[in-house]
Write a protein that holds these residues in place. Structure first.
Motif, PDB file in Angstrom:
ATOM      1  N   PRO A 115      -4.088   2.884 -29.750  1.00 29.03           N
ATOM      2  CA  PRO A 115      -3.208   3.630 -28.841  1.00 29.03           C
ATOM      3  C   PRO A 115      -2.188   2.774 -28.112  1.00 29.03           C
ATOM      4  O   PRO A 115      -1.297   3.312 -27.447  1.00 29.03           O
ATOM      5  N   GLY A 116      -2.286   1.460 -28.211  1.00 26.23           N
ATOM      6  CA  GLY A 116      -1.316   0.593 -27.553  1.00 26.23           C
ATOM      7  C   GLY A 116      -1.561   0.445 -26.061  1.00 26.23           C
ATOM      8  O   GLY A 116      -2.676   0.652 -25.571  1.00 26.23           O
ATOM      9  N   ARG A 117      -0.499   0.099 -25.326  1.00 20.37           N
ATOM     10  CA  ARG A 117      -0.617  -0.146 -23.880  1.00 20.37           C
ATOM     11  C   ARG A 117      -1.001   1.144 -23.163  1.00 20.37           C
ATOM     12  O   ARG A 117      -0.309   2.157 -23.281  1.00 20.37           O
ATOM     13  N   LEU A 118      -2.092   1.097 -22.432  1.00 20.86           N
ATOM     14  CA  LEU A 118      -2.596   2.277 -21.747  1.00 20.86           C
ATOM     15  C   LEU A 118      -2.294   2.211 -20.255  1.00 20.86           C
ATOM     16  O   LEU A 118      -2.403   1.158 -19.639  1.00 20.86           O
ATOM     17  N   THR A 119      -1.915   3.344 -19.704  1.00 20.85           N
ATOM     18  CA  THR A 119      -1.734   3.495 -18.267  1.00 20.85           C
ATOM     19  C   THR A 119      -2.493   4.741 -17.836  1.00 20.85           C
ATOM     20  O   THR A 119      -2.794   5.609 -18.657  1.00 20.85           O
ATOM     21  N   PRO A 120      -2.843   4.843 -16.557  1.00 24.08           N
ATOM     22  CA  PRO A 120      -3.652   5.988 -16.119  1.00 24.08           C
ATOM     23  C   PRO A 120      -2.978   7.329 -16.356  1.00 24.08           C
ATOM     24  O   PRO A 120      -1.755   7.446 -16.294  1.00 24.08           O
ATOM     25  N   ALA A 121      -3.800   8.323 -16.612  1.00 24.25           N
ATOM     26  CA  ALA A 121      -3.331   9.710 -16.724  1.00 24.25           C
ATOM     27  C   ALA A 121      -3.611  10.385 -15.384  1.00 24.25           C
ATOM     28  O   ALA A 121      -4.769  10.633 -15.058  1.00 24.25           O
ATOM     29  N   PRO A 122      -2.591  10.672 -14.583  1.00 29.89           N
ATOM     30  CA  PRO A 122      -2.841  11.166 -13.223  1.00 29.89           C
ATOM     31  C   PRO A 122      -3.577  12.489 -13.176  1.00 29.89           C
ATOM     32  O   PRO A 122      -4.233  12.805 -12.186  1.00 29.89           O
ATOM     33  N   TRP A 123      -3.497  13.305 -14.230  1.00 27.39           N
ATOM     34  CA  TRP A 123      -4.174  14.599 -14.220  1.00 27.39           C
ATOM     35  C   TRP A 123      -5.651  14.482 -14.614  1.00 27.39           C
ATOM     36  O   TRP A 123      -6.432  15.394 -14.342  1.00 27.39           O
ATOM     37  N   ASP A 166       0.838  -1.211   0.000  1.00 27.56           N
ATOM     38  CA  ASP A 166       0.000   0.000   0.000  1.00 27.56           C
ATOM     39  C   ASP A 166       0.868   1.254   0.000  1.00 27.56           C
ATOM     40  O   ASP A 166       0.557   2.232  -0.689  1.00 27.56           O
ATOM     41  N   TRP A 167       1.944   1.223   0.780  1.00 28.64           N
ATOM     42  CA  TRP A 167       2.874   2.363   0.807  1.00 28.64           C
ATOM     43  C   TRP A 167       3.504   2.570  -0.561  1.00 28.64           C
ATOM     44  O   TRP A 167       3.587   3.703  -1.049  1.00 28.64           O
ATOM     45  N   LEU A 168       3.914   1.477  -1.201  1.00 28.21           N
ATOM     46  CA  LEU A 168       4.598   1.607  -2.483  1.00 28.21           C
ATOM     47  C   LEU A 168       3.663   2.142  -3.562  1.00 28.21           C
ATOM     48  O   LEU A 168       4.011   3.062  -4.303  1.00 28.21           O
ATOM     49  N   VAL A 169       2.450   1.576  -3.654  1.00 25.82           N
ATOM     50  CA  VAL A 169       1.543   2.004  -4.721  1.00 25.82           C
ATOM     51  C   VAL A 169       1.062   3.437  -4.495  1.00 25.82           C
ATOM     52  O   VAL A 169       0.696   4.137  -5.449  1.00 25.82           O
ATOM     53  N   GLY A 170       1.095   3.901  -3.232  1.00 26.13           N
ATOM     54  CA  GLY A 170       0.663   5.262  -2.947  1.00 26.13           C
ATOM     55  C   GLY A 170       1.785   6.267  -2.891  1.00 26.13           C
ATOM     56  O   GLY A 170       1.540   7.456  -2.622  1.00 26.13           O
ATOM     57  N   HIS A 171       3.014   5.813  -3.158  1.00 25.42           N
ATOM     58  CA  HIS A 171       4.157   6.731  -3.108  1.00 25.42           C
ATOM     59  C   HIS A 171       4.065   7.758  -4.224  1.00 25.42           C
ATOM     60  O   HIS A 171       3.613   7.473  -5.327  1.00 25.42           O
ATOM     61  N   GLU A 172       4.523   8.973  -3.948  1.00 24.48           N
ATOM     62  CA  GLU A 172       4.397  10.069  -4.910  1.00 24.48           C
ATOM     63  C   GLU A 172       5.075   9.749  -6.241  1.00 24.48           C
ATOM     64  O   GLU A 172       4.559  10.110  -7.310  1.00 24.48           O
ATOM     65  N   VAL A 173       6.215   9.069  -6.210  1.00 25.95           N
ATOM     66  CA  VAL A 173       6.906   8.733  -7.454  1.00 25.95           C
ATOM     67  C   VAL A 173       6.030   7.843  -8.329  1.00 25.95           C
ATOM     68  O   VAL A 173       6.028   7.959  -9.559  1.00 25.95           O
ATOM     69  N   VAL A 174       5.259   6.951  -7.709  1.00 30.88           N
ATOM     70  CA  VAL A 174       4.393   6.036  -8.454  1.00 30.88           C
ATOM     71  C   VAL A 174       3.108   6.733  -8.885  1.00 30.88           C
ATOM     72  O   VAL A 174       2.663   6.589 -10.031  1.00 30.88           O
ATOM     73  N   THR A 175       2.500   7.495  -7.987  1.00 27.54           N
ATOM     74  CA  THR A 175       1.216   8.123  -8.330  1.00 27.54           C
ATOM     75  C   THR A 175       1.368   9.182  -9.405  1.00 27.54           C
ATOM     76  O   THR A 175       0.436   9.418 -10.181  1.00 27.54           O
ATOM     77  N   THR A 176       2.536   9.832  -9.464  1.00 30.69           N
ATOM     78  CA  THR A 176       2.720  10.851 -10.503  1.00 30.69           C
ATOM     79  C   THR A 176       3.124  10.249 -11.845  1.00 30.69           C
ATOM     80  O   THR A 176       3.041  10.925 -12.865  1.00 30.69           O
ATOM     81  N   GLN A 177       3.558   8.992 -11.832  1.00 32.62           N
ATOM     82  CA  GLN A 177       3.881   8.282 -13.077  1.00 32.62           C
ATOM     83  C   GLN A 177       3.222   6.902 -13.010  1.00 32.62           C
ATOM     84  O   GLN A 177       3.877   5.896 -12.735  1.00 32.62           O
ATOM     85  N   PRO A 178       1.896   6.845 -13.259  1.00 37.74           N
ATOM     86  CA  PRO A 178       1.140   5.615 -13.036  1.00 37.74           C
ATOM     87  C   PRO A 178       1.637   4.405 -13.819  1.00 37.74           C
ATOM     88  O   PRO A 178       1.274   3.275 -13.484  1.00 37.74           O
ATOM     89  N   ALA A 179       2.447   4.617 -14.857  1.00 38.01           N
ATOM     90  CA  ALA A 179       3.009   3.461 -15.551  1.00 38.01           C
ATOM     91  C   ALA A 179       3.797   2.585 -14.583  1.00 38.01           C
ATOM     92  O   ALA A 179       3.932   1.369 -14.793  1.00 38.01           O
ATOM     93  N   LEU A 180       4.281   3.176 -13.503  1.00 37.93           N
ATOM     94  CA  LEU A 180       5.072   2.418 -12.523  1.00 37.93           C
ATOM     95  C   LEU A 180       4.223   1.434 -11.720  1.00 37.93           C
ATOM     96  O   LEU A 180       4.771   0.600 -11.007  1.00 37.93           O
ATOM     97  N   THR A 181       2.886   1.516 -11.820  1.00 37.12           N
ATOM     98  CA  THR A 181       2.073   0.514 -11.142  1.00 37.12           C
ATOM     99  C   THR A 181       2.341  -0.875 -11.716  1.00 37.12           C
ATOM    100  O   THR A 181       2.193  -1.873 -11.017  1.00 37.12           O
ATOM    101  N   GLU A 182       2.748  -0.939 -12.970  1.00 36.42           N
ATOM    102  CA  GLU A 182       3.139  -2.227 -13.564  1.00 36.42           C
ATOM    103  C   GLU A 182       4.388  -2.765 -12.875  1.00 36.42           C
ATOM    104  O   GLU A 182       4.521  -3.969 -12.646  1.00 36.42           O
TER     105      GLU A 182
END
Length: 420
Positions: free
Chosen positions: A366-374, A108-124
């Motif tokens: 569009p290919g592989r989609l990841t969330p757009a944080p904005w 939970d800490w990792l998925v909610g970390h600012e580095v991950v939330t601002t670049q949602p591709a990192l959820t993979e």
């Protein structure tokens, strides 16, 4: 010297080990299976329990029966006896529960970390790590290692530093922390591979190339950024070069070497817009000429020079506005630029995408989609319509926005001629 317990007898050790293990389960215990016992063990057990015959080699003993026999022998409960002989009794059920809670808190800490939330591709990246389990044996050690990886990712793209210099700067002086083959280096490289949509490199050369893409040990001259209309108020060499090019209606290509020693930049004359593709910048110059508003091009994934310039402009008070392609890669690039520079989206909302799709009814996937944080609705819209919209398709809309930044100029109000 500590004296031995009266029941600490060689023949009874298999019994005490079996009881210690069962009590350490953390679950209710009513019976304990012992063995296999040799003849001496069977005799010792028969003596303890007061049996009139030898038990089998692998007997099952009721705990209540054992408690009574031990109380008669030494006046203490079984738990005290096995603790005195073999050490503290664990509670494995409670340990598993604590471990499960710690693991959940870790992810939970990792998925909610600012580095991950601002670049949602990192959820993979997070999903890969979670699927493969703890990186370093325990939740605490894994969290410490992941925190170091996130610290490195937050510092990228680098300013062209060699890898040991980067490691020493961001990891408490440990210049070897990111050496090839270390767990930390592998963690960061896997995250970069996910961000850039590439396979995890399996060779030293491939790993060096991936680090280079993140700005580590970039060549100061080959790492460049294209810009137009940059009228900076300072007297430093970069500001003067940018002004001369802007006044001549030309683009300027600034090297990382120049941006590392820019001199006084001064403020930008108005907000700075950012495009992903050089063709948009070319169209802007063609339409606006010497009146072109400030425009910077990332040329796809931004290199160190791009990020360096944008950060310098932001530090000088310029507001940054980013637009890129409406496809999976474009969304990841946009999230990266926004996270690294403080830029805000420019016509990158779901409604902008939906209004652009009819312009190319048979557009590519569009290919592989990841969330757009904005704008979470943007990725949903792209998943629904499955149409990529590259920046050039709506270049006229973008340039009309820029035209509002140079009122009174005839060039700004004319239509954009097509590129040859």
């Amino acid at each position: 010297m500590t004296s031995r317990h009266t029941l600490d007898l060689p023949g009874l050790l298999p019994l005490w080990h079996a009881v210690h293990d069962r009590l350490s389960s953390g679950r209710p215990v009513s019976r304990v299976r012992v063995g296999p016992l040799d003849d001496a063990g069977r005799e010792a057990l028969a003596d303890l329990l007061g049996l009139d015959r030898l038990p089998s080699a692998e007997p099952t003993i009721r705990l209540a029966q054992l408690e009574a026999a031990v109380a008669d022998a030494c006046g203490r409960p079984v738990r005290d006896v096995v603790t005195a002989i073999l050490g503290p009794i664990r509670d494995r059920a409670a340990e598993r529960e604590r471990d499960s809670i710690q693991r959940t808190a870790l992810w939970d800490w990792l998925v909610g970390h600012e580095v991950v939330t601002t670049q949602p591709a990192l959820t993979e990246w997070v999903t890969h790590l979670r699927t493969n389990g703890l990186v370093d044996g325990s939740p605490d050690r894994t969290r410490s290692l992941l925190a170091s990886a996130l610290t490195v990712l937050a510092a990228l793209p680098s300013d062209g530093e060699p890898l040991p210099v980067l490691a020493a700067r961001v990891l408490d002086g440990d210049s070897h922390a990111l050496d090839d083959g270390t767990r930390l280096s592998s963690l960061v490289l896997r995250a970069l591979a996910v961000l850039y949509g590439t396979d995890m490199p399996d060779s030293a050369q491939g790993r060096r190339a991936l680090w280079g893409r993140a700005g580590v040990a970039d060549d100061e001259l080959s790492s460049t950024v294209l810009a137009a209309g940059l009228r900076l108020g300072g007297d430093g060499p970069v500001a003067r070069i940018a002004r001369i090019s802007a006044d001549a209606g030309h683009a300027v290509s600034l090297t990382l070497a120049q941006l590392r020693s820019p001199g006084e930049l001064g403020r930008s004359a108005g907000p700075v817009h950012i495009a992903e593709n050089p063709s948009v910048l070319a169209l802007a110059i063609r339409r606006f000429g010497a009146s072109c508003p400030p425009l910077v091009c990332t040329s796809g994934w931004p290199n160190t020079a791009v990020i360096h310039l944008l950060r310098q402009l932001a530090a000088c008070g310029a507001s940054l506005h980013y637009h890129g392609d409406f496809d999976g890669e474009g969304i990841r690039i946009a999230a990266h630029v926004l996270a690294k520079t403080g830029a805000v989206p420019w016509r990158m909302a779901a409604e902008d995408y939906r209004s652009a799709v009819p312009r190319i009814p048979a557009g590519p996937d569009p290919g592989r989609l990841t969330p757009a944080p904005w704008d979470p609705a943007l990725s949903d819209a792209m998943a629904e319509l499955r149409t990529a919209v590259v920046e050039e398709v709506i270049a006229d809309v973008l340039l009309d926005d820029l035209a509002g930044r140079c009122p009174g100029s005839t060039a700004c109000m004319t239509s954009t001629p097509p590129l040859p």
